[in-house]
Design a protein around this motif. Structure first.
Motif, PDB file in Angstrom:
ATOM      1  N   ALA A  49       0.857  -1.184   0.000  1.00  0.00           N
ATOM      2  CA  ALA A  49       0.000   0.000   0.000  1.00  0.00           C
ATOM      3  C   ALA A  49       0.893   1.234   0.000  1.00  0.00           C
ATOM      4  O   ALA A  49       1.919   1.275   0.688  1.00  0.00           O
ATOM      5  N   LEU A  50       0.520   2.246  -0.787  1.00  0.00           N
ATOM      6  CA  LEU A  50       1.324   3.452  -0.933  1.00  0.00           C
ATOM      7  C   LEU A  50       0.658   4.607  -0.192  1.00  0.00           C
ATOM      8  O   LEU A  50      -0.503   4.930  -0.439  1.00  0.00           O
ATOM      9  N   ILE A  51       1.405   5.214   0.724  1.00  0.00           N
ATOM     10  CA  ILE A  51       0.921   6.365   1.496  1.00  0.00           C
ATOM     11  C   ILE A  51       1.785   7.559   1.142  1.00  0.00           C
ATOM     12  O   ILE A  51       3.015   7.488   1.206  1.00  0.00           O
ATOM     13  N   LEU A  52       1.149   8.667   0.776  1.00  0.00           N
ATOM     14  CA  LEU A  52       1.862   9.891   0.422  1.00  0.00           C
ATOM     15  C   LEU A  52       1.652  10.922   1.523  1.00  0.00           C
ATOM     16  O   LEU A  52       0.532  11.161   1.964  1.00  0.00           O
ATOM     17  N   ASP A  53       2.755  11.505   1.972  1.00  0.00           N
ATOM     18  CA  ASP A  53       2.754  12.530   3.015  1.00  0.00           C
ATOM     19  C   ASP A  53       3.348  13.790   2.388  1.00  0.00           C
ATOM     20  O   ASP A  53       4.563  13.918   2.293  1.00  0.00           O
ATOM     21  N   SER A  54       2.494  14.711   1.922  1.00  0.00           N
ATOM     22  CA  SER A  54       2.943  15.876   1.143  1.00  0.00           C
ATOM     23  C   SER A  54       3.338  17.057   2.012  1.00  0.00           C
ATOM     24  O   SER A  54       2.724  17.306   3.050  1.00  0.00           O
ATOM     25  N   GLY A  55       4.344  17.790   1.556  1.00  0.00           N
ATOM     26  CA  GLY A  55       4.775  19.009   2.231  1.00  0.00           C
ATOM     27  C   GLY A  55       5.313  18.733   3.616  1.00  0.00           C
ATOM     28  O   GLY A  55       4.979  19.408   4.572  1.00  0.00           O
ATOM     29  N   ARG A  56       6.185  17.763   3.734  1.00  0.00           N
ATOM     30  CA  ARG A  56       6.589  17.248   5.026  1.00  0.00           C
ATOM     31  C   ARG A  56       7.853  17.820   5.605  1.00  0.00           C
ATOM     32  O   ARG A  56       8.317  17.369   6.632  1.00  0.00           O
TER      33      ARG A  56
END
Length: 129
Positions: free
Chosen positions: A36-43
């Motif tokens: 599963a792919l989790i994206l955490d933007s602007g981190r």
């Protein structure tokens, strides 16, 4: 409605997608290896991405920020076993990936371009923060 706004609504977004962003998205999907792919933007420094990777050990977390200076400040806690960032340059020096553990990748890229690249290669996210 203004003429400028109407013109933008009627035309598709045409900014070219840099090859190095496409390469980063490809590398992400390869390293996720079906998880599963989790994206955490602007981190920023990636600490929240590290926390997400610990909370979701069976997923693959990507911490995304456009500033290499913020990402370069990533410092895993000493108690976090196995998390040692290693720089990998893809394409040219504008694109840097920092591998941090078995399920965390920090990516330097513009979020809009990176999202478009993931969409073009058919990647789907299980979550986005």
């Amino acid at each position: 409605m203004s003429t400028v706004l109407q013109r933008h609504l009627n035309k598709p977004f045409q900014r070219p997608l840099p090859d190095w962003v496409r390469n980063a998205a490809d590398a992400t999907v390869r390293q996720a290896a079906g998880r599963a792919l989790i994206l955490d933007s602007g981190r920023g420094t990636g600490l929240s991405s590290l926390r997400l990777s610990q909370r979701h050990p069976d997923a693959f977390v990507v911490g995304l920020d456009q500033s290499i200076h913020r990402l370069a400040r990533f410092q895993p806690e000493p108690a976090t076993a196995g998390v040692q960032p290693a720089n990998t340059v893809l394409g040219d020096s504008r694109q840097v990936l920092l591998r941090a553990g078995r399920n965390l990748l920090l990516v330097r890229a513009d979020a809009q371009d990176y999202w478009r690249a993931l969409l073009q290669i058919g990647a789907t996210l299980s979550a986005h923060y």
